[in-house]
Write a protein that holds these residues in place. Sequence first.
Motif, PDB file in Angstrom:
ATOM      1  N   UNK A   1     -11.822 -37.724   6.609  1.00  0.00           N
ATOM      2  CA  UNK A   1     -12.029 -38.621   7.747  1.00  0.00           C
ATOM      3  C   UNK A   1     -11.181 -38.157   8.918  1.00  0.00           C
ATOM      4  N   UNK A   2     -11.748 -38.236  10.120  1.00  0.00           N
ATOM      5  CA  UNK A   2     -10.917 -38.103  11.321  1.00  0.00           C
ATOM      6  C   UNK A   2     -11.516 -38.965  12.427  1.00  0.00           C
ATOM      7  N   UNK A   3     -10.676 -39.237  13.427  1.00  0.00           N
ATOM      8  CA  UNK A   3     -11.153 -39.965  14.608  1.00  0.00           C
ATOM      9  C   UNK A   3     -10.707 -39.220  15.854  1.00  0.00           C
ATOM     10  N   UNK A   4     -11.492 -39.379  16.897  1.00  0.00           N
ATOM     11  CA  UNK A   4     -11.154 -38.774  18.167  1.00  0.00           C
ATOM     12  C   UNK A   4     -11.365 -39.812  19.260  1.00  0.00           C
ATOM     13  N   UNK A   5     -10.573 -39.722  20.316  1.00  0.00           N
ATOM     14  CA  UNK A   5     -10.647 -40.708  21.398  1.00  0.00           C
ATOM     15  C   UNK A   5     -10.892 -39.998  22.718  1.00  0.00           C
ATOM     16  N   UNK A   6     -11.947 -40.404  23.419  1.00  0.00           N
ATOM     17  CA  UNK A   6     -12.273 -39.833  24.716  1.00  0.00           C
ATOM     18  C   UNK A   6     -12.439 -40.981  25.700  1.00  0.00           C
ATOM     19  N   UNK A   7     -11.397 -41.191  26.517  1.00  0.00           N
ATOM     20  CA  UNK A   7     -11.362 -42.335  27.434  1.00  0.00           C
ATOM     21  C   UNK A   7     -11.460 -43.614  26.589  1.00  0.00           C
ATOM     22  N   UNK A   8     -12.467 -44.443  26.809  1.00  0.00           N
ATOM     23  CA  UNK A   8     -12.572 -45.672  26.022  1.00  0.00           C
ATOM     24  C   UNK A   8     -13.588 -45.541  24.895  1.00  0.00           C
ATOM     25  N   UNK A   9     -13.936 -44.319  24.528  1.00  0.00           N
ATOM     26  CA  UNK A   9     -14.958 -44.089  23.506  1.00  0.00           C
ATOM     27  C   UNK A   9     -14.329 -43.441  22.274  1.00  0.00           C
ATOM     28  N   UNK A  10     -14.300 -44.154  21.144  1.00  0.00           N
ATOM     29  CA  UNK A  10     -13.818 -43.547  19.906  1.00  0.00           C
ATOM     30  C   UNK A  10     -14.975 -42.918  19.130  1.00  0.00           C
ATOM     31  N   UNK A  11     -14.695 -41.802  18.492  1.00  0.00           N
ATOM     32  CA  UNK A  11     -15.673 -41.153  17.615  1.00  0.00           C
ATOM     33  C   UNK A  11     -15.050 -41.061  16.222  1.00  0.00           C
ATOM     34  N   UNK A  12     -15.694 -41.660  15.236  1.00  0.00           N
ATOM     35  CA  UNK A  12     -15.250 -41.568  13.852  1.00  0.00           C
ATOM     36  C   UNK A  12     -16.151 -40.616  13.090  1.00  0.00           C
ATOM     37  N   UNK A  13     -15.549 -39.858  12.180  1.00  0.00           N
ATOM     38  CA  UNK A  13     -16.304 -38.867  11.406  1.00  0.00           C
ATOM     39  C   UNK A  13     -15.819 -38.919   9.966  1.00  0.00           C
ATOM     40  N   UNK A  14     -16.743 -39.143   9.036  1.00  0.00           N
ATOM     41  CA  UNK A  14     -16.409 -39.138   7.610  1.00  0.00           C
ATOM     42  C   UNK A  14     -17.231 -38.079   6.917  1.00  0.00           C
ATOM     43  N   UNK A  15     -16.637 -37.483   5.874  1.00  0.00           N
ATOM     44  CA  UNK A  15     -17.304 -36.424   5.140  1.00  0.00           C
ATOM     45  C   UNK A  15     -16.964 -35.062   5.705  1.00  0.00           C
TER      46      UNK A  15
END
Length: 511
Positions: free
Chosen positions: A443-457
Amino acid sequence: MAQDQSTSTGPDLIQGIALADLPDGGKLVGRCGDDQVLLVRRGAEVFAVSATCTHYGGPLVDGLVADDTVRCPWHHACFDLRTGEALRTPAFNPLACWAVEQRDGRIFVGEKLKRTARKPRPGSSGQVPEKIVIMGGGAAGFAAAEMLRREQFQGSIVMLSDDQSPPVDRPNLSKDYLAGKAPEDWIPLRGEKFYAKNNIELRLNTEAVHVDARSRQVVLADGGRIPYDRLLLATGAEPVRLSVPGAEKPHVRMLRSFADCKEIIARAAAARHAVVLGASFIGLEVAASLRARAIDVHVVAPEKRPMERILGPQMGDFIRALHEEHGVVFHLEQTLSSIEGGTVRLSGGSTLAADLVVAGIGVRPRTGLAEKAGLVVDRGVAVDAFLETSGPGIFAAGDIARWPDPLSGENIRVEHWVVAERQGQAAALNMLGHREKFVAVPFFWSQHYDVPINYVGHAERWDEIAVEGDVAARDCLLRFKRAGRMLAAASIFRDVESLEAEVAMERAVPI
């Protein structure tokens, strides 16, 4: 970034609520005095725990209940509903728990339960070690040391780090802290007192030059030797360095350590024009953080589309458009040729003003010590399902470890913060002889301004991307599949679906 959860809302749980108001599988937030408490019903049982995640304060009522656990919607920390224990990082601190009583068709929450020390789990095999050495002061090393003491390991723990700072929350260095939105006291994973209190010998600015596997000793640059019964290699990765003319200039920086971040912040104070090299997650998070400081930002990268290799074309186009909305200018399919004073020259011949250059052109695993020790190295340090290397008693975790992924059936190496923490915890248990396979879904997450992106697998290859929702509307979940099987999922503001995808992948793993 943590949010203020201090205002108590919801029903008074001391006065009680009707059992019918909490259906089986339901969640509800109420108050007990000044505390916000989450009620969760599982069949005939009702649990009462803290309402917010101990990592960044995520609202657990918006998370997912799976078996007897609750998972945070923001960064996928997982807690035991019975004990409050933080079962999975990125949270380390447990949730508080309250006594619950049911009578006359109502639920009443009583006193906060006193936390007791966790009993060591049974079933260890082999002789319990007396001396454990951890090489590395990052996510995996810290998580291993913390888990060893949580498991009531009484032997010596020596952590060796060539960094000048104690273990820090590195994801924040490219996100809120770099943007000026997080205080410095958020950055250390634990204060200095933690190491002394837990009898963890943390040696900073310490370079190890050799692992003598035969005598079970770590050799230091100053000639000192540290004996071990079990050794954890958690040396992480190091940034790929620029090799163009001018790369040595003081305004050309990389971001890996706390000191790196402080230097970028100091230089950003007087900078007007920044060039970020690389359109990776780190590079683009740096771009967003510098824009938050009102600096003009240009991103130079060799690919045609940001993040396409990881997230596919639709998400790549969205990320580019998002950054362009915030004023970032992209120079794709180009590289840097040289740095000349306050300008940089691109491979296409054009020049850009640059008071500050931040290079994020990739990292490489630090496998040199493993190679010198004679361990099997194959695009990373090869480990088995228990994270043990080819050298008996030597384990590896984090960015350097290539392990057998049960979901894909392939050996993989992943450079994600949460993966490193979870591997550090698993390695700690296995150094104590518990023989627990590492099966956590990355799992990781990334933050771009007010938009979070979550990624699993983890999907290095796929033959289908199934899109649910609308990427451009910032409301989507993308499933990356190969031969009809989901290997990963990326999401924007689909937190519960992301958690459900994680659980689905966990349950797809053969036992």
